[in-house]
Design an enzyme around this catalytic site. Structure first.
Site: not given
Length: 161
Positions: A18, A42, A91, A129
Site C-alpha cells: 500500500h 468484513k 498486484r 493484509s
C-alpha cells in the site's frame, strides 16, 4: 486546486505494498486522500480509527497525503472531496477483473471520475493484509512487510487474543 485522487481500501492493516502505491501516487497527484472504508461485509482486526492512525503515522513525511474514512458508495465520497481520480493498486492479473468491474460501475455512476491503476512494485506482488495477519498471528517477523507502527500493533493485538 490541483488534481485530487482518492486511494480507497480497507487497509487492515496497511502494508508496504500500500505504501508503494501511496508514495508513487503522491508524485503524480497534487493531493492523495487515503480513504479507509467502513466495510460492513468484513470483520476487521483493527478499528477504522486504529487503521487511520497507523496510516497517518506511516505517511507523516508525505506532505500531500491525507487520511480519512468513508461509508457508502466510493463515487459519492469522491464527489464530496472534489476528487477526479480513484487510485487502485494491482498486484497480479487476478486483481484486474474485479478492479475493472469496480472501475466500470464507478464510471457509470459518476462519469467524471477516472480510475488510475498502478502496478505494485514486484517485491510486493504477493503481499496482502490477509497474508500479513496470518503470518503475524504466529508471531513471525513482519518487519519487511509493514511499517513499524503496524508491527507493534499486530504484536499487541495477537498478544491480547
Amino acid at each position: 486546486m490541483g488534481a485530487v485522487a482518492v486511494y480507497p481500501g480497507s487497509f487492515d492493516p496497511i502494508t508496504y505494498g500500500h505504501m508503494d502505491i501511496i508514495e508513487r501516487s503522491a508524485r503524480v497527484f497534487d493531493k492523495v486522500i487515503v480513504a479507509v472504508l467502513h466495510n460492513r461485509n468484513k470483520v476487521p482486526l483493527f478499528t477504522v480509527e486504529e487503521r487511520m492512525e497507523m496510516i497517518a503515522d506511516s505517511v507523516r513525511n508525505i506532505a500531500n497525503v491525507e487520511v480519512d474514512s468513508f461509508n457508502g458508495l466510493l463515487v459519492d465520497y469522491v464527489q464530496e472531496k472534489d476528487a477526479t481520480t480513484i487510485v487502485r493498486g494491482l498486484r497480479a492479473v487476478s486483481d484486474f477483473e474485479y478492479e475493472m468491474q469496480a472501475a466500470s460501475i464507478n464510471r457509470k455512476l459518476y462519469p467524471q471520475v477516472e480510475t488510475f491503476f498502478m502496478m505494485t512494485n514486484n517485491q510486493y506482488s504477493y503481499l496482502s493484509s490477509s497474508i500479513v495477519k496470518e503470518v503475524a498471528k504466529y508471531d513471525a517477523n513482519v518487519e519487511d512487510l509493514v511499517p513499524p507502527i503496524v508491527q507493534r500493533a499486530l504484536k499487541e493485538k495477537y498478544r491480547q487474543s
